[in-house]
Design an enzyme around this catalytic site. Structure first.
Site, mmCIF file in Angstrom:
data_model
loop_
_atom_site.group_PDB
_atom_site.id
_atom_site.type_symbol
_atom_site.label_atom_id
_atom_site.label_comp_id
_atom_site.label_asym_id
_atom_site.label_seq_id
_atom_site.Cartn_x
_atom_site.Cartn_y
_atom_site.Cartn_z
ATOM 1 N N LYS A 83 0.849 -1.188 0.000
ATOM 2 C CA LYS A 83 0.000 0.000 0.000
ATOM 3 C C LYS A 83 0.890 1.245 0.000
ATOM 4 O O LYS A 83 1.774 1.381 0.856
ATOM 5 C CB LYS A 83 -0.883 -0.026 1.251
ATOM 6 C CG LYS A 83 -2.281 0.501 1.049
ATOM 7 C CD LYS A 83 -3.130 0.147 2.250
ATOM 8 C CE LYS A 83 -4.360 0.993 2.337
ATOM 9 N NZ LYS A 83 -5.083 0.770 3.591
HETATM 10 O O1 G3P Z 1 -7.824 1.769 5.653
HETATM 11 C C1 G3P Z 1 -8.213 2.919 4.982
HETATM 12 C C2 G3P Z 1 -9.590 3.430 5.344
HETATM 13 O O2 G3P Z 1 -10.540 2.424 5.126
HETATM 14 C C3 G3P Z 1 -9.687 4.120 6.676
HETATM 15 O O3 G3P Z 1 -11.006 4.425 7.023
HETATM 16 O O4 G3P Z 1 -12.608 5.035 8.791
HETATM 17 O O5 G3P Z 1 -10.193 5.683 9.055
HETATM 18 O O6 G3P Z 1 -11.643 6.824 7.388
HETATM 19 P P1 G3P Z 1 -11.369 5.547 8.128
#
Ligand code: G3P
Length: 216
Positions: A83
């Site tokens: 990633k």
């Molecule tokens: O892993 C990336 C993403 O899905 C993070 O989500 O909830 O931290 O905005 P969030």
């Protein structure tokens, strides 16, 4: 559509894996930090549970360091997808890693032009963050639709992964928009199973069945 879990927690992953419908895992430095283990150890442990794409994120921010770190992560297991954040140096690293046959998930995508750059650099997956756009009163799902349309128009093989999902409606809308993958927090995965009418319906079926046994 593939369903990934967005977690580095081994208990959550083991529990969800029992259903046989989880196709992969995404992690990020915040999720790994929450588990208190090293990135490499946690990724190795996750690969032992789920046989699918496992995203592991670099923490370097300069292209040559990202490439070095990406190679190391990719060497942990065949299922590791590296990633890389969608910054200028990141795009250089995506181009290099992709040319070496290392699969890259380009993360922190918030616009269609960014997604176009990632596809051109050879990304295996693009991760637009829909919840974080919604938080800023911007329609996150429009970004998924735009990227799917652009990739389809030009035939880019890069898969669109709906990230930063906040609830089951995001999952439905991402599927309708043509996202190839949605990555879900364990809580949202759990919510997908539930409908009160399913519980009420089953209760009635079983009550009628037991009543019929008494009448027999
Ligand atoms: O892993 C990336 C993403 O899905 C993070 O989500 O909830 O931290 O905005 P969030």
């Amino acid at each position: 559509m593939k369903i990934f879990l967005d977690t580095a927690n081994l208990d959550q992953i083991r529990k969800a894996a029992e259903y046989g419908v989880v196709d992969g895992i995404t992690t990020n430095p915040s999720l790994i930090a929450a588990e208190g283990a090293s990135n490499a150890d946690q990724i190795r442990a996750i690969c032992d549970i789920i046989d699918g794409d496992i995203s592991a994120e670099v923490v370097a921010t300069e292209a040559t360091d990202m490439v070095r770190e990406g190679r190391e992560l990719a060497s942990i297991h065949d299922n590791v997808v590296v990633k890389i954040p969608l910054i200028r140096e990141g795009i250089k690293a995506v181009k290099q890693l992709s040319s070496e046959g290392i699969r890259v998930n380009v993360t922190l995508c918030f616009s269609a032009p960014q997604a176009l750059l990632a596809a051109k650099a050879g990304a295996y997956i693009i991760s637009p963050f829909i919840g974080r756009l919604d938080d800023l009163a911007s329609e996150g799902m429009d970004l998924i639709r735009d990227i799917v349309t652009i990739y389809d128009t030009y035939g880019y093989p890069t898969q669109v992964l709906a990230a930063s999902i906040r609830g089951p409606l995001h999952v439905r809308d991402a599927a309708l928009a043509g996202a190839h993958i949605a990555t879900l927090p364990a809580k949202v995965f759990d919510q997908m199973f539930s409908h009160p009418l399913t519980d009420i319906g089953l209760e009635k079926f079983l009550a009628d069945y037991h009543k019929s046994l008494q009448n027999a």
